[in-house]
Write a protein that holds these residues in place. Structure first.
Motif, mmCIF file in Angstrom:
data_model
loop_
_atom_site.group_PDB
_atom_site.id
_atom_site.type_symbol
_atom_site.label_atom_id
_atom_site.label_comp_id
_atom_site.label_asym_id
_atom_site.label_seq_id
_atom_site.Cartn_x
_atom_site.Cartn_y
_atom_site.Cartn_z
ATOM 1 N N LEU A 232 -0.260 -3.693 -2.852
ATOM 2 C CA LEU A 232 -0.532 -3.116 -3.992
ATOM 3 C C LEU A 232 -1.170 -3.666 -5.211
ATOM 4 C CD1 LEU A 232 -0.852 -0.007 -4.554
ATOM 5 C CD2 LEU A 232 1.416 -0.139 -5.570
ATOM 6 N N GLY A 233 -0.519 -4.803 -5.282
ATOM 7 C CA GLY A 233 -1.117 -5.716 -6.435
ATOM 8 C C GLY A 233 -2.400 -6.399 -6.322
ATOM 9 N N LEU A 234 -2.819 -6.701 -5.258
ATOM 10 C CA LEU A 234 -3.837 -7.432 -4.708
ATOM 11 C C LEU A 234 -4.826 -6.401 -4.465
ATOM 12 C CD1 LEU A 234 -3.359 -10.428 -2.537
ATOM 13 C CD2 LEU A 234 -3.511 -10.481 -4.987
ATOM 14 N N PHE A 235 -4.750 -5.129 -4.053
ATOM 15 C CA PHE A 235 -5.525 -4.142 -3.924
ATOM 16 C C PHE A 235 -6.021 -3.539 -5.563
ATOM 17 C CE2 PHE A 235 -6.312 0.742 -3.767
ATOM 18 C CZ PHE A 235 -7.272 0.777 -2.696
ATOM 19 N N THR A 236 -5.120 -3.239 -6.064
ATOM 20 C CA THR A 236 -5.509 -2.866 -7.419
ATOM 21 C C THR A 236 -6.135 -3.961 -8.270
ATOM 22 O OG1 THR A 236 -3.605 -1.439 -7.488
ATOM 23 C CG2 THR A 236 -4.975 -1.622 -9.633
ATOM 24 N N GLY A 237 -5.881 -5.205 -7.831
ATOM 25 C CA GLY A 237 -6.333 -6.134 -8.626
ATOM 26 C C GLY A 237 -7.934 -6.480 -8.553
ATOM 27 N N ALA A 238 -8.350 -6.119 -7.161
ATOM 28 C CA ALA A 238 -9.881 -5.943 -6.987
ATOM 29 C C ALA A 238 -10.517 -4.966 -8.020
ATOM 30 C CB ALA A 238 -10.233 -5.562 -5.687
ATOM 31 N N VAL B 254 0.217 4.241 -9.793
ATOM 32 C CA VAL B 254 1.463 5.030 -9.703
ATOM 33 C C VAL B 254 1.279 6.052 -8.362
ATOM 34 C CG1 VAL B 254 2.872 7.046 -10.534
ATOM 35 C CG2 VAL B 254 1.979 5.202 -12.209
ATOM 36 N N LYS B 255 0.105 6.479 -8.251
ATOM 37 C CA LYS B 255 0.113 7.348 -6.897
ATOM 38 C C LYS B 255 -0.169 6.515 -5.562
ATOM 39 C CE LYS B 255 -3.222 9.451 -9.668
ATOM 40 N NZ LYS B 255 -4.653 10.003 -9.614
ATOM 41 N N ASN B 256 -0.698 5.389 -5.681
ATOM 42 C CA ASN B 256 -0.829 4.652 -4.652
ATOM 43 C C ASN B 256 0.545 3.896 -4.217
ATOM 44 O OD1 ASN B 256 -3.370 5.232 -4.179
ATOM 45 N ND2 ASN B 256 -4.117 3.175 -5.253
ATOM 46 N N THR B 257 1.553 3.930 -4.978
ATOM 47 C CA THR B 257 2.743 3.383 -4.668
ATOM 48 C C THR B 257 3.455 4.318 -3.464
ATOM 49 O OG1 THR B 257 4.111 4.638 -6.245
ATOM 50 C CG2 THR B 257 3.516 2.593 -6.893
ATOM 51 N N ALA B 258 3.126 5.459 -3.040
ATOM 52 C CA ALA B 258 3.482 6.433 -2.119
ATOM 53 C C ALA B 258 3.299 5.960 -0.813
ATOM 54 C CB ALA B 258 3.000 7.654 -2.318
ATOM 55 N N VAL B 259 2.178 4.931 -0.990
ATOM 56 C CA VAL B 259 1.808 4.442 0.418
ATOM 57 C C VAL B 259 2.775 3.516 1.065
ATOM 58 C CG1 VAL B 259 -0.119 3.169 1.912
ATOM 59 C CG2 VAL B 259 -0.760 4.771 -0.221
ATOM 60 N N ALA B 260 3.499 3.006 0.099
ATOM 61 C CA ALA B 260 4.500 1.903 0.519
ATOM 62 C C ALA B 260 5.597 2.599 1.446
ATOM 63 C CB ALA B 260 5.302 1.299 -0.662
ATOM 64 N N SER B 261 5.750 3.805 1.376
ATOM 65 C CA SER B 261 6.956 4.310 2.115
ATOM 66 C C SER B 261 6.417 4.013 3.644
ATOM 67 C CB SER B 261 6.914 5.979 2.028
ATOM 68 O OG SER B 261 5.742 6.650 2.201
ATOM 69 N N THR B 262 5.115 4.128 4.007
ATOM 70 C CA THR B 262 4.635 3.947 5.445
ATOM 71 C C THR B 262 5.228 2.745 6.118
ATOM 72 O OG1 THR B 262 2.514 2.800 4.753
ATOM 73 C CG2 THR B 262 2.557 5.097 5.191
ATOM 74 N N ILE B 263 5.671 1.688 5.215
ATOM 75 C CA ILE B 263 5.881 0.380 5.940
ATOM 76 C C ILE B 263 7.553 0.128 5.680
ATOM 77 C CG2 ILE B 263 3.803 -1.006 5.535
ATOM 78 C CD1 ILE B 263 5.405 -2.578 3.211
ATOM 79 N N GLY B 264 8.156 1.593 5.216
ATOM 80 C CA GLY B 264 9.507 1.584 5.280
ATOM 81 C C GLY B 264 10.268 1.092 3.855
ATOM 82 N N LEU B 265 9.470 1.213 2.789
ATOM 83 C CA LEU B 265 10.205 1.072 1.677
ATOM 84 C C LEU B 265 10.813 2.236 1.118
ATOM 85 C CD1 LEU B 265 10.828 -0.930 -0.949
ATOM 86 C CD2 LEU B 265 8.706 0.136 -2.060
ATOM 87 N N VAL B 266 12.107 2.235 0.822
ATOM 88 C CA VAL B 266 12.514 3.554 0.456
ATOM 89 C C VAL B 266 12.369 4.025 -1.253
ATOM 90 C CG1 VAL B 266 14.738 5.157 0.455
ATOM 91 C CG2 VAL B 266 14.553 3.136 2.047
ATOM 92 N N GLU B 267 11.227 4.513 -1.359
ATOM 93 C CA GLU B 267 10.901 4.983 -2.521
ATOM 94 C C GLU B 267 10.804 6.454 -2.772
ATOM 95 O OE1 GLU B 267 8.495 5.995 -0.914
ATOM 96 O OE2 GLU B 267 7.085 5.861 -2.363
ATOM 97 N N LEU B 268 10.274 7.157 -3.883
ATOM 98 C CA LEU B 268 10.139 8.460 -3.887
ATOM 99 C C LEU B 268 9.666 9.203 -2.664
ATOM 100 C CD1 LEU B 268 8.851 9.418 -7.560
ATOM 101 C CD2 LEU B 268 10.879 10.180 -6.405
ATOM 102 N N THR B 269 8.426 8.874 -2.107
ATOM 103 C CA THR B 269 8.129 9.563 -0.982
ATOM 104 C C THR B 269 9.022 9.758 0.023
ATOM 105 O OG1 THR B 269 5.866 9.405 -1.960
ATOM 106 C CG2 THR B 269 6.190 9.959 0.576
ATOM 107 N N SER B 270 9.629 8.504 0.524
ATOM 108 C CA SER B 270 10.559 8.608 1.598
ATOM 109 C C SER B 270 11.746 9.284 1.260
ATOM 110 C CB SER B 270 11.211 6.894 1.742
ATOM 111 O OG SER B 270 10.183 6.046 1.553
#
Lengths: 249, 225
Positions: free
Chosen positions: A118-124, A180-196
């Motif tokens: 997420l950091g490098l994606f938004t970094g661009a 903030v909205k893009n953090t939701a994508v992290a659920s796809t690799i298994g991070l247990v955040e809000l969307t998970s």
């Protein structure tokens, strides 16, 4: 639509761990918020670095910056998450890689990988904003700095960057809200955040509407905090009488 | 360390083609419908009827503050029954494709409406007055004078938004719809060449998006913006 609402569900005991469903929600919220903060720090540093590269006189360095932006902006975020998840641990030195994969708890692994992705994606995106902020300043500022005997790095640190950052506070804020909205994508690799947690809540409690509304509101709430905080920052940073740093009061 | 074996890609091309078709279907449908709905929303926001303005503003702000992942999950997990009834679909239709199309259309409309609204604001107010003074009705003014100019100014942004939408379609992964990316990861998982397939997918998206961004730059120059 379901006829009977049951908001009391959040105070009921969750199936495992001695906690209520509300604790799940709060856990998810905190993970999302932590991911946002860490990834933003990465994005800000990396984005500023490459953004500055893109405004330097040296052509090679400018190309390096442009390449970074082209790569990270043209690959979908979820694909980038998967690339980090699948490939990054194997690129580390052998010892570190073994430690990372077997010793570290999975959620910490996912958190670190998500922060990078997420950091490098938004970094661009931050990079483009920093670049346009610097280019928006009148050329005279750069010349004046150099004419005063400042070196190029000094000109950047003391003259150009303080002004450029003030100009780009509003677009940076909207990048933050996107993040903030893009953090939701992290659920796809298994991070247990809000969307998970939304999916878990749905699975275990069965109250689909309540779970989803609560999680959606949690995102709106986080967005709201970021927006408020940035508005305060913008006001604090405003230079008197220059009109820089957003609208004048 | 990483050892690659790219032979898997050639074998899985037929399946990947199907996936690409799904990706394109979602992209094109939601670009077209999203832009139509977005235009209506933008027009609603300058309506003389206050409730209409509030409704449009609420819609846009709501969709802009929810993650796309959540929107997709909402439309997929919670409203399919509603959707089946509403759109009068046979029970055999792939509800995932339809819910993805609806979700993307609804979501992108909010973003398109903001772009179009900015475009309409950039048309100078004199044009509006001039058209009205010439005896045009309000809707004529909008359709023949304001909107064509707004769209001209906004073309690069609308195209860029299209590229972003194209990238975002990869998120249908979470509802298990076999678009290009999901197909690639599925093949990767079953054959054990996950890294190769994901890198290939990334390269595919990169080529398309990179070319599209170059095209946008050309269009921008052509339009002399």
């Amino acid at each position: 639509m379901q006829a009977n609402w049951n908001w009391g569900i959040f105070f009921e005991q969750a199936p495992f761990g001695n906690v209520t469903y509300l604790n799940w929600l709060i856990d998810g919220f905190l993970t999302t918020a932590a991911l946002f903060v860490c990834a933003w720090i990465v994005a800000f540093i990396v984005g500023s670095f490459f953004g500055i590269l893109r405004t330097l006189p040296n052509r090679t360095l400018r190309t390096v910056g442009a390449t970074y932006v082209a790569i990270f902006r043209n690959i979908p975020l979820i694909v980038q998450f998967f690339i980090w998840y699948l490939a990054a641990p194997d690129l580390l030195p052998r010892d570190v890689s073994v430690w990372f994969k077997s010793e570290l708890n999975p959620n910490a692994q996912f958190f670190i990988l998500s922060t990078c992705a997420l950091g490098l994606f938004t970094g661009a995106r931050v990079c483009e904003q920093v670049r346009s902020g610097i280019l928006a300043l009148s050329r005279g500022q750069r010349y004046a700095g150099l004419a005063l005997g400042l070196t190029l790095p000094q000109t950047y640190v003391h003259v150009l960057l303080p002004n450029a950052y003030r100009i780009i506070i509003p677009p940076l804020t909207s990048e933050m809200l996107n993040m903030v909205k893009n953090t939701a994508v992290a659920s796809t690799i298994g991070l247990v955040e809000l969307t998970s947690q939304a999916n878990r809540l749905l699975e275990f409690s069965g109250f689909a509407y309540e779970s989803f509304i609560a999680v959606t509101l949690a995102y709106v709430f986080l967005n709201f905090i970021v927006m408020r905080a940035m508005r305060v920052l913008e006001k604090k940073m405003r230079l008197p009488s220059t009109g820089m740093g957003g609208k004048n009061a | 360390m990483l050892d690659f074996d790219w032979s898997i890609i050639a074998q899985s091309l037929p399946l990947l083609q199907k996936g690409i078709l799904v990706t394109l279907k979602i992209t094109i449908t939601s670009i077209i419908l999203g832009m139509v709905l977005g235009t209506l929303l933008a027009v609603a926001r300058i309506s003389i009827y206050a409730p209409l303005r509030w409704l449009a503003a609420a819609y846009v702000n709501c969709f802009r503050s929810i993650p796309l992942v959540m929107v997709l999950l909402w439309f997929y997990l919670i409203v399919p029954q509603f959707l089946t009834k509403f759109l009068n679909l046979s029970p055999l239709t792939d509800i995932r494709l339809v819910s993805a199309m609806v979700a993307f259309t609804a979501f992108e409309a909010a973003y398109y409406s903001e772009i179009i609204r900015a475009g309409m604001n950039s048309v100078s107010r004199g044009q509006n007055y001039a058209a009205l003074a010439l005896g045009m009705t309000k809707s004529q003014t909008l359709i023949y004078v304001i909107l064509p100019q707004a769209f001209r100014v906004m073309t690069p942004l609308l195209l860029t938004q299209g590229v972003i939408l194209f990238q975002d379609t990869a998120l249908v992964y979470i509802i298990g719809l076999a678009d290009f990316f999901r197909t690639a990861t599925n093949i990767g998982k079953t054959t054990g060449y996950e890294i190769e397939m994901v890198l290939f997918a990334g390269a595919g998206y990169f080529v398309v998006c990179f070319c599209a961004s170059l095209a946008v730059t050309v269009v921008k120059k052509r339009l002399k913006l």
